[in-house]
Design a protein around this motif. Structure first.
Motif, short mmCIF file in Angstrom:
data_model
loop_
_atom_site.label_atom_id
_atom_site.label_comp_id
_atom_site.label_asym_id
_atom_site.label_seq_id
_atom_site.Cartn_x
_atom_site.Cartn_y
_atom_site.Cartn_z
N LEU A 10 0.90 -1.39 0.10
CA LEU A 10 0.15 -0.06 0.06
C LEU A 10 0.91 1.31 0.07
CD1 LEU A 10 -3.01 -0.56 2.45
CD2 LEU A 10 -2.84 -0.74 -0.09
N VAL A 11 1.90 1.35 0.89
CA VAL A 11 2.80 2.43 0.67
C VAL A 11 4.18 1.79 0.69
CG1 VAL A 11 3.48 4.67 1.82
CG2 VAL A 11 1.31 3.34 2.54
N SER A 12 4.98 2.05 -0.57
CA SER A 12 6.18 1.63 -1.09
C SER A 12 7.46 2.19 -0.01
CB SER A 12 6.61 1.64 -2.42
OG SER A 12 6.71 3.08 -2.51
N GLN A 13 8.65 1.65 -0.22
CA GLN A 13 9.58 2.32 0.62
C GLN A 13 9.98 3.70 -0.03
OE1 GLN A 13 12.32 -1.29 0.10
NE2 GLN A 13 13.51 -0.11 1.69
N GLU A 14 9.76 3.88 -1.27
CA GLU A 14 10.02 5.44 -2.04
C GLU A 14 9.06 6.11 -1.62
OE1 GLU A 14 12.59 6.57 -3.66
OE2 GLU A 14 13.56 4.69 -2.85
N GLU A 15 7.82 5.75 -1.50
CA GLU A 15 6.61 6.78 -1.05
C GLU A 15 6.94 7.27 0.58
OE1 GLU A 15 2.51 5.69 -2.62
OE2 GLU A 15 3.65 3.84 -2.52
N ILE A 16 7.25 6.21 1.25
CA ILE A 16 7.56 6.29 2.85
C ILE A 16 8.73 7.55 2.80
CG2 ILE A 16 8.37 5.45 4.93
CD1 ILE A 16 7.01 2.83 4.01
N LYS A 21 9.88 13.22 4.34
CA LYS A 21 10.59 14.31 4.24
C LYS A 21 9.47 15.32 4.28
CE LYS A 21 14.81 14.29 1.58
NZ LYS A 21 15.57 14.36 2.78
N ALA A 22 8.38 15.16 4.04
CA ALA A 22 7.46 16.47 4.07
C ALA A 22 6.81 16.61 5.50
CB ALA A 22 6.05 15.90 2.98
N LEU A 23 6.70 15.66 6.00
CA LEU A 23 6.33 15.59 7.52
C LEU A 23 7.40 16.32 8.31
CD1 LEU A 23 4.80 12.25 8.33
CD2 LEU A 23 3.71 14.15 8.13
N GLU A 162 2.49 -9.69 16.44
CA GLU A 162 4.03 -9.34 16.53
C GLU A 162 4.99 -9.38 15.40
OE1 GLU A 162 5.02 -7.38 19.30
OE2 GLU A 162 3.05 -7.47 19.76
N PHE A 163 4.71 -9.98 14.48
CA PHE A 163 5.50 -10.33 13.42
C PHE A 163 5.14 -9.11 12.12
CE2 PHE A 163 5.25 -14.69 15.16
CZ PHE A 163 6.43 -14.76 15.62
N TYR A 164 6.06 -9.12 11.25
CA TYR A 164 6.01 -8.18 10.08
C TYR A 164 6.43 -6.82 10.27
CZ TYR A 164 3.42 -12.27 8.41
OH TYR A 164 2.88 -13.42 7.81
N ARG A 165 7.04 -6.55 11.42
CA ARG A 165 7.39 -5.03 11.84
C ARG A 165 8.48 -4.75 11.19
NH1 ARG A 165 4.55 -3.33 16.69
NH2 ARG A 165 4.28 -4.99 18.04
N ASN A 166 9.40 -5.71 10.67
CA ASN A 166 10.58 -5.50 9.95
C ASN A 166 10.29 -5.24 8.54
OD1 ASN A 166 10.01 -8.26 10.77
ND2 ASN A 166 12.08 -8.79 9.98
N LEU A 167 9.12 -5.45 7.95
CA LEU A 167 9.07 -5.27 6.53
C LEU A 167 9.69 -3.85 6.22
CD1 LEU A 167 5.71 -7.03 5.78
CD2 LEU A 167 8.26 -7.58 4.56
N PRO A 168 10.09 -3.41 5.12
CA PRO A 168 10.51 -1.99 4.81
C PRO A 168 9.37 -1.22 4.08
CG PRO A 168 11.34 -3.53 3.12
CD PRO A 168 10.66 -4.34 4.12
N TYR A 169 8.04 -1.99 3.81
CA TYR A 169 7.11 -1.35 3.36
C TYR A 169 5.87 -1.58 4.09
CZ TYR A 169 6.65 -5.86 1.24
OH TYR A 169 6.85 -7.19 1.09
N VAL A 170 4.61 -0.64 3.59
CA VAL A 170 3.30 -1.08 4.42
C VAL A 170 2.53 -1.83 3.54
CG1 VAL A 170 1.23 -0.08 5.59
CG2 VAL A 170 3.46 1.06 6.01
#
Ligand code: PRP
Length: 185
Positions: A10-16, A21-23, A162-170
């Protein structure tokens, strides 16, 4: 190995990166001379704030709270439990609360009220993700990275059991992940 369980990103690494940056720019404009206390809500905030903090160009202090409301499941229980409290006094301080996601809004509402009760000068909320469809209380986060649809998401701090926290995207999980879980229990 983790990626095979993901149905849709849903939200890629690039989008994140772009979102953060904007925040960072918005917060830097608003907090230039306020020396705020930046509070990360564990554990989901960790990847988000480690990237966001580097975009904040002003004096701030960092502290953490650990509150839990999901208790590992798919829906907020509404029972917000403080697992670890702040070690900094908030009286008179401008507080920035950092969240990975605002869903029902119950976690942020409870913490916000508590910090105002303790005498914080102001409490604003920055969240990577906002899921307004999940809201059960009237609350609008002040700084939102991305509004998402009413889906259960994991990654970049967000967990399932408690799993999947370490994925680099959403992203969303494949239904088979929940089915396996049900079969096992
Ligand atoms: C999740 C998330 C937010 C909260 C949002 O935390 O990180 O803190 O739920 O939900 P709400 O808006 O419905 O209250 P969780 O309690 O799962 O703890 P975690 O951060 O350790 O995963």
């Amino acid at each position: 190995m983790l990626h095979k369980d993901i149905e849709e990103v849903l939200v890629s690494q690039e989008e994140i990166k772009t979102i953060i940056k904007a925040l960072g720019t918005a917060l830097t404009e608003d907090y230039a001379n306020k020396k705020p206390l930046f509070v990360g809500l564990l554990k989901g905030c960790v990847p988000f704030i480690s990237d966001l903090l580097k975009e904040l160009d002003f004096m701030l202090e960092v502290d953490f709270m650990d509150v839990s409301s999901y208790h590992g499941g798919l829906q907020s229980s509404g029972d917000v439990k403080i697992v670890k409290d702040l070690s900094t006094a908030v009286k008179g301080r401008h507080v920035i609360l950092a969240e990975d996601i605002v869903d029902s809004g119950q976690t942020i509402q409870a913490i916000r009220s508590m910090l105002l009760y303790r005498g914080a000068a102001s409490v604003r909320v920055v969240t990577l993700l906002d899921k307004p469809k999940g809201r059960v209380v009237q609350l609008q986060p002040d700084y939102v990275g991305r509004t998402i649809p009413d889906a259960f998401v994991v990654g970049y701090g967000l967990d399932y059991q408690e799993f999947y926290r370490n994925l680099p995207y959403v992203g969303t999980l494949k239904p088979s992940v929940y089915q396996t879980e049900n079969e096992e229990s």
